[in-house]
Design a protein around this motif. Structure first.
Motif, PDB file in Angstrom:
ATOM      1  N   GLU A  41       0.214   2.678 -39.736  1.00 18.30           N
ATOM      2  CA  GLU A  41      -1.024   1.459 -39.919  1.00 18.30           C
ATOM      3  C   GLU A  41      -1.867   1.123 -38.861  1.00 18.30           C
ATOM      4  O   GLU A  41      -2.781   0.496 -38.955  1.00 18.30           O
ATOM      5  N   ASP A  43      -4.841   1.133 -36.416  1.00 16.00           N
ATOM      6  CA  ASP A  43      -6.135   1.525 -36.690  1.00 16.00           C
ATOM      7  C   ASP A  43      -6.762   1.470 -38.079  1.00 16.00           C
ATOM      8  O   ASP A  43      -7.682   1.745 -38.549  1.00 16.00           O
ATOM      9  N   ARG A  44      -5.888   0.496 -39.095  1.00 17.26           N
ATOM     10  CA  ARG A  44      -6.056   0.341 -40.382  1.00 17.26           C
ATOM     11  C   ARG A  44      -6.752  -1.011 -40.216  1.00 17.26           C
ATOM     12  O   ARG A  44      -6.032  -1.816 -39.712  1.00 17.26           O
ATOM     13  N   SER A  45      -7.499  -1.352 -41.355  1.00 16.24           N
ATOM     14  CA  SER A  45      -7.987  -2.791 -41.419  1.00 16.24           C
ATOM     15  C   SER A  45      -6.812  -3.651 -42.084  1.00 16.24           C
ATOM     16  O   SER A  45      -6.026  -3.056 -42.921  1.00 16.24           O
ATOM     17  N   ALA A  48      -6.393  -3.241 -45.991  1.00 11.67           N
ATOM     18  CA  ALA A  48      -6.124  -1.813 -46.479  1.00 11.67           C
ATOM     19  C   ALA A  48      -4.736  -1.853 -47.108  1.00 11.67           C
ATOM     20  O   ALA A  48      -3.800  -2.712 -46.707  1.00 11.67           O
TER      21      ALA A  48
END
Length: 189
Positions: A41, A43-45, A48
């Protein structure tokens, strides 16, 4: 990273895992799944979709008292075969008798190189640590196709497990190797 080879994993384990061993194994698997999920997860917004999902690639992971099951996210096109680990092997499991007379469950999972492969490999390494000689873990991949990364997640989460080695047959096993700091202490004392 997606590729068509090196991501079929198979494992043979007791059809029924001792309750105390299962509780310790399950505790460590949950810790490792949490750590693997954090890596996936990163670096995922915040809005997302989660990378790890339920066995069909939808919903929540199954983290029951006697069963752990998950997959990649089907909505993102990142699902493969579901990964399932049970304390008592259920329906749909091939069972055969080992040399000792104990029933064995045979499982496999093809992640097709999807991101959830990290969680599958890390979970199998925890199983290998807890069941040692009672389990056989094999792969069509190599230590370079995700297993080294998974071993790092396991070590960082639950501590030293030994050295991960792969036999010519594809079988993976933790081998007792002294921790370097402990070895230095013995040599210096």
């Amino acid at each position: 990273m997606r590729t068509d080879d090196g991501f079929v994993h198979a494992w043979i384990l007791p059809a029924e895992i001792d309750e105390q061993v299962w509780h310790a194994l399950r505790r460590d698997v949950l810790l490792v799944l949490h750590a693997a999920s954090r890596q996936l997860e990163r670096d995922r917004s915040g809005d997302a979709l989660a990378m790890l999902r339920g066995p069909e690639g939808l919903g929540h992971l199954v983290l029951d008292v006697g069963r752990i099951a998950f997959n990649g996210n089907a909505f993102l096109g990142q699902a493969g075969d579901p990964f399932t680990l049970e304390r008592r092997a259920g329906s749909g499991v091939l069972a055969r008798v080992s040399a000792s007379g104990a029933r064995r469950a045979v499982r496999r999972c093809n992640t097709a190189g999807q991101p959830y492969d990290l969680a599958v490999c890390a979970t199998l390494l925890v199983v290998s640590k807890h069941l040692a000689a009672a389990v056989r873990v094999g792969t069509s991949g190599t230590l370079r196709t995700g297993w080294a990364r998974a071993a790092s997640v396991v070590r960082e989460t639950i501590g030293h497990c030994g050295q991960l080695v792969q036999h010519e047959t594809g079988m993976l096993r933790w081998v007792d190797a002294p921790e370097r700091s402990a070895e230095r202490r013995r040599l210096s004392s």
